[in-house]
Design an enzyme around this catalytic site. Structure first.
Site, short mmCIF file in Angstrom:
data_model
loop_
_atom_site.label_atom_id
_atom_site.label_comp_id
_atom_site.label_asym_id
_atom_site.label_seq_id
_atom_site.Cartn_x
_atom_site.Cartn_y
_atom_site.Cartn_z
N ASP A 67 27.70 34.84 39.96
CA ASP A 67 27.78 36.08 40.72
C ASP A 67 26.47 36.86 40.70
O ASP A 67 25.53 36.53 39.98
CB ASP A 67 28.92 36.96 40.19
CG ASP A 67 29.05 36.91 38.66
OD1 ASP A 67 28.01 36.87 37.99
OD2 ASP A 67 30.19 36.91 38.17
N ASN A 135 40.67 42.40 32.21
CA ASN A 135 41.85 42.30 33.09
C ASN A 135 42.14 40.87 33.53
O ASN A 135 42.95 40.63 34.42
CB ASN A 135 41.69 43.21 34.31
CG ASN A 135 40.49 42.85 35.17
OD1 ASN A 135 39.81 41.84 34.92
ND2 ASN A 135 40.21 43.65 36.19
N HIS A 137 39.80 38.72 34.75
CA HIS A 137 38.97 38.17 35.82
C HIS A 137 38.00 37.12 35.27
O HIS A 137 37.60 37.16 34.12
CB HIS A 137 38.22 39.28 36.58
CG HIS A 137 37.08 39.92 35.85
ND1 HIS A 137 37.05 41.25 35.52
CD2 HIS A 137 35.90 39.42 35.41
CE1 HIS A 137 35.92 41.55 34.91
NE2 HIS A 137 35.20 40.45 34.83
N GLU A 142 38.82 39.45 40.80
CA GLU A 142 39.68 40.46 40.21
C GLU A 142 41.15 40.14 40.47
O GLU A 142 41.50 39.44 41.44
CB GLU A 142 39.35 41.83 40.82
CG GLU A 142 37.92 42.30 40.59
CD GLU A 142 37.71 42.90 39.21
OE1 GLU A 142 38.52 42.63 38.31
OE2 GLU A 142 36.73 43.63 39.04
#
Length: 241
Positions: A67, A135, A137, A142
């Protein structure tokens, strides 16, 4: 899925680095999928150390990063291009032309996604390094009702931006969006190496590795991959025993 739990970060980092070094020894033209953040820093340091000690060349290696933030130039000290140069690329003999990240300054984000995905399709990663978000990811994929398979631009959730705010002068400076490989792209790697540290990740580690497969926990999709290696420190793995 093979899960290893380590007593020290030194042991974890060395184990992970050995996986990369052994791969390059056996396959000098290996394709590496790389990650950023605090989790891989020690791993990259050990890779550099081992490469120098064993005279390992990265001349034939190709890398693709997971990313990059939207809106950051490669020379911005918070961009992932800068991070990779600081922690790995500038310390090994890899050609810049063989290192690839999404262009955070692309004028046409959708075209940039298509360009990057086309490169990923040419040669799948031999090994893909991943961290794990609070969370669930992976990359910047996400939790959602559906996940994009290929490279895409994602609006970062506040909890992800807050987790990354420690790297910036203020919360306002944390980018609101990022380019990321899709989960489909990640799962095409021959081997996936998931590295997680810290007691605050113990709950999401258990959910991702042993809970239901769900797009609400993107990392849980790793359960569908035939070759996943998980490296945990004792705190991150405490709920698995």
């Amino acid at each position: 899925m093979k899960i290893h739990v380590f007593d020290t970060s030194e042991q974890l980092d060395r184990f992970a680095a050995d996986l990369f070094i052994d791969l390059i020894k056996s396959k000098p033209d290996a394709v590496l999928g790389l990650a950023t953040g605090s989790t891989p820093v020690g791993i990259y340091a050990k890779i550099v150390e081992q490469a120098k000690q064993q005279n390992i060349s990265f001349g034939g290696v190709t890398t693709y990063n997971l990313d990059e933030y939207v809106g950051l130039t490669p020379d911005n000290d918070q961009s992932y291009a800068y991070y990779m140069n600081q922690h790995l690329f500038s310390h090994i003999d890899i050609s810049p032309e063989r290192t690839h990240l999404p262009n955070g300054m692309a004028s046409d984000p959708q075209a940039e996604c298509a360009r990057y995905e086309a490169m990923l399709e040419e040669r799948h990663a031999d090994i893909q390094l991943l961290g794990l978000g609070h969370n669930g990811h992976i990359g910047f994929n996400e939790p959602d009702s559906a996940l994009s398979a290929g490279t895409h631009v994602v609006k970062l959730k506040n909890e992800t931006r807050e987790a990354n705010a420690r790297f910036f002068a203020s919360m306002d400076e944390v980018p609101a969006a990022a380019f990321t490989m899709g989960v489909g792209s990640i799962l095409k790697a021959n081997t996936i190496l998931l590295v997680v540290r810290g007691a605050e990740k113990a709950s999401i580690v258990k959910e991702a590795l042993t809970g239901p497969v769900s797009t609400q926990v993107p990392a849980s999709l790793l359960q569908t991959h035939p070759r996943v290696i998980v490296l945990l420190d004792r705190e991150a793995g405490r709920m698995l025993v």
